[in-house]
Scaffold this motif. Structure first.
Motif, PDB file in Angstrom:
ATOM      1  N   ILE A  48       0.859  -1.180   0.000  1.00  0.00           N
ATOM      2  CA  ILE A  48       0.000   0.000   0.000  1.00  0.00           C
ATOM      3  C   ILE A  48       0.895   1.229   0.000  1.00  0.00           C
ATOM      4  O   ILE A  48       2.093   1.149   0.283  1.00  0.00           O
ATOM      5  CB  ILE A  48      -0.977   0.012   1.206  1.00  0.00           C
ATOM      6  CG1 ILE A  48      -0.236  -0.040   2.535  1.00  0.00           C
ATOM      7  CG2 ILE A  48      -1.953  -1.157   1.104  1.00  0.00           C
ATOM      8  CD1 ILE A  48      -1.140   0.068   3.744  1.00  0.00           C
ATOM      9  N   ASN A  49       0.315   2.385  -0.325  1.00  0.00           N
ATOM     10  CA  ASN A  49       1.140   3.573  -0.533  1.00  0.00           C
ATOM     11  C   ASN A  49       1.413   4.382   0.735  1.00  0.00           C
ATOM     12  O   ASN A  49       1.927   5.491   0.647  1.00  0.00           O
ATOM     13  CB  ASN A  49       0.543   4.463  -1.620  1.00  0.00           C
ATOM     14  CG  ASN A  49      -0.828   4.991  -1.233  1.00  0.00           C
ATOM     15  OD1 ASN A  49      -1.359   4.636  -0.189  1.00  0.00           O
ATOM     16  ND2 ASN A  49      -1.393   5.837  -2.065  1.00  0.00           N
ATOM     17  N   ILE A  50       1.087   3.854   1.895  1.00  0.00           N
ATOM     18  CA  ILE A  50       1.479   4.479   3.148  1.00  0.00           C
ATOM     19  C   ILE A  50       2.410   3.522   3.882  1.00  0.00           C
ATOM     20  O   ILE A  50       2.379   2.309   3.631  1.00  0.00           O
ATOM     21  CB  ILE A  50       0.259   4.850   4.042  1.00  0.00           C
ATOM     22  CG1 ILE A  50      -0.538   3.612   4.434  1.00  0.00           C
ATOM     23  CG2 ILE A  50      -0.602   5.912   3.379  1.00  0.00           C
ATOM     24  CD1 ILE A  50      -1.617   3.867   5.484  1.00  0.00           C
ATOM     25  N   PRO A  51       3.262   4.030   4.760  1.00  0.00           N
ATOM     26  CA  PRO A  51       4.159   3.138   5.502  1.00  0.00           C
ATOM     27  C   PRO A  51       3.385   2.135   6.356  1.00  0.00           C
ATOM     28  O   PRO A  51       2.344   2.461   6.935  1.00  0.00           O
ATOM     29  CB  PRO A  51       4.959   4.091   6.394  1.00  0.00           C
ATOM     30  CG  PRO A  51       4.847   5.423   5.740  1.00  0.00           C
ATOM     31  CD  PRO A  51       3.504   5.446   5.075  1.00  0.00           C
ATOM     32  N   VAL A  52       3.906   0.925   6.408  1.00  0.00           N
ATOM     33  CA  VAL A  52       3.338  -0.133   7.234  1.00  0.00           C
ATOM     34  C   VAL A  52       4.435  -0.594   8.183  1.00  0.00           C
ATOM     35  O   VAL A  52       5.480  -1.089   7.747  1.00  0.00           O
ATOM     36  CB  VAL A  52       2.855  -1.321   6.379  1.00  0.00           C
ATOM     37  CG1 VAL A  52       2.313  -2.436   7.266  1.00  0.00           C
ATOM     38  CG2 VAL A  52       1.809  -0.878   5.370  1.00  0.00           C
ATOM     39  N   LEU A  53       4.203  -0.401   9.481  1.00  0.00           N
ATOM     40  CA  LEU A  53       5.135  -0.875  10.495  1.00  0.00           C
ATOM     41  C   LEU A  53       4.668  -2.229  10.972  1.00  0.00           C
ATOM     42  O   LEU A  53       3.572  -2.367  11.512  1.00  0.00           O
ATOM     43  CB  LEU A  53       5.193   0.097  11.679  1.00  0.00           C
ATOM     44  CG  LEU A  53       5.961  -0.398  12.914  1.00  0.00           C
ATOM     45  CD1 LEU A  53       7.435  -0.640  12.598  1.00  0.00           C
ATOM     46  CD2 LEU A  53       5.802   0.575  14.066  1.00  0.00           C
ATOM     47  N   LEU A  54       5.496  -3.244  10.747  1.00  0.00           N
ATOM     48  CA  LEU A  54       5.203  -4.586  11.224  1.00  0.00           C
ATOM     49  C   LEU A  54       6.025  -4.835  12.475  1.00  0.00           C
ATOM     50  O   LEU A  54       7.234  -4.587  12.495  1.00  0.00           O
ATOM     51  CB  LEU A  54       5.559  -5.624  10.167  1.00  0.00           C
ATOM     52  CG  LEU A  54       4.861  -5.481   8.821  1.00  0.00           C
ATOM     53  CD1 LEU A  54       5.366  -6.544   7.869  1.00  0.00           C
ATOM     54  CD2 LEU A  54       3.356  -5.565   8.978  1.00  0.00           C
ATOM     55  N   ASN A  55       5.365  -5.319  13.504  1.00  0.00           N
ATOM     56  CA  ASN A  55       6.029  -5.689  14.751  1.00  0.00           C
ATOM     57  C   ASN A  55       5.902  -7.192  14.898  1.00  0.00           C
ATOM     58  O   ASN A  55       4.803  -7.710  15.029  1.00  0.00           O
ATOM     59  CB  ASN A  55       5.373  -4.971  15.938  1.00  0.00           C
ATOM     60  CG  ASN A  55       5.786  -5.573  17.264  1.00  0.00           C
ATOM     61  OD1 ASN A  55       5.052  -6.339  17.868  1.00  0.00           O
ATOM     62  ND2 ASN A  55       6.976  -5.231  17.713  1.00  0.00           N
ATOM     63  N   PHE A  56       7.024  -7.879  14.822  1.00  0.00           N
ATOM     64  CA  PHE A  56       7.047  -9.327  14.986  1.00  0.00           C
ATOM     65  C   PHE A  56       7.364  -9.627  16.448  1.00  0.00           C
ATOM     66  O   PHE A  56       8.380  -9.176  16.962  1.00  0.00           O
ATOM     67  CB  PHE A  56       8.088  -9.954  14.059  1.00  0.00           C
ATOM     68  CG  PHE A  56       7.724  -9.814  12.613  1.00  0.00           C
ATOM     69  CD1 PHE A  56       6.961 -10.788  11.985  1.00  0.00           C
ATOM     70  CD2 PHE A  56       8.118  -8.708  11.889  1.00  0.00           C
ATOM     71  CE1 PHE A  56       6.611 -10.666  10.652  1.00  0.00           C
ATOM     72  CE2 PHE A  56       7.778  -8.570  10.548  1.00  0.00           C
ATOM     73  CZ  PHE A  56       7.017  -9.542   9.930  1.00  0.00           C
TER      74      PHE A  56
END
Length: 98
Positions: A10-18
């Motif tokens: 997607i065109n916005i930042p995606v912060l993934l927290n594992f």
């Protein structure tokens, strides 16, 4: 994995927290991530991914340390760091990724 592709492409930042439920550092990140999500609003997404339930994804992304944080923009990884981080640092990285 196709569902993962839809999450990050997607065109916005995606912060993934594992994270895992049993790791103390992961637990310390939960309220910090809530603060980040509240501060960043709809300018980015914050998504928590339990490694115990997503082992194939963890292996594909070579996640060795928890918690691990990765920012994607338009399906491309733009930033990655492991360990406990503060909300201000995460917000700064998200804003720089826009």
């Amino acid at each position: 994995m196709s569902k993962f592709g839809q999450l990050i492409d997607i065109n916005i930042p995606v912060l993934l927290n594992f994270y895992t439920e049993w790791d103390d550092e992961s637990k310390r990140m939960h309220p910090i991530l809530k603060d980040v999500a509240a501060a960043i609003g709809d300018k980015a997404k914050v998504i928590k991914i339990d490694l115990d339930k997503n082992q194939d994804l963890a292996e594909a992304l070579r996640i060795k340390t928890i918690p691990t944080h990765i920012i994607y923009v338009n399906g491309e990884m733009v930033w990655r760091k492991s360990g406990v981080l503060n909300a201000n640092d995460l917000i700064l990285h998200l804003e720089q990724s826009q």
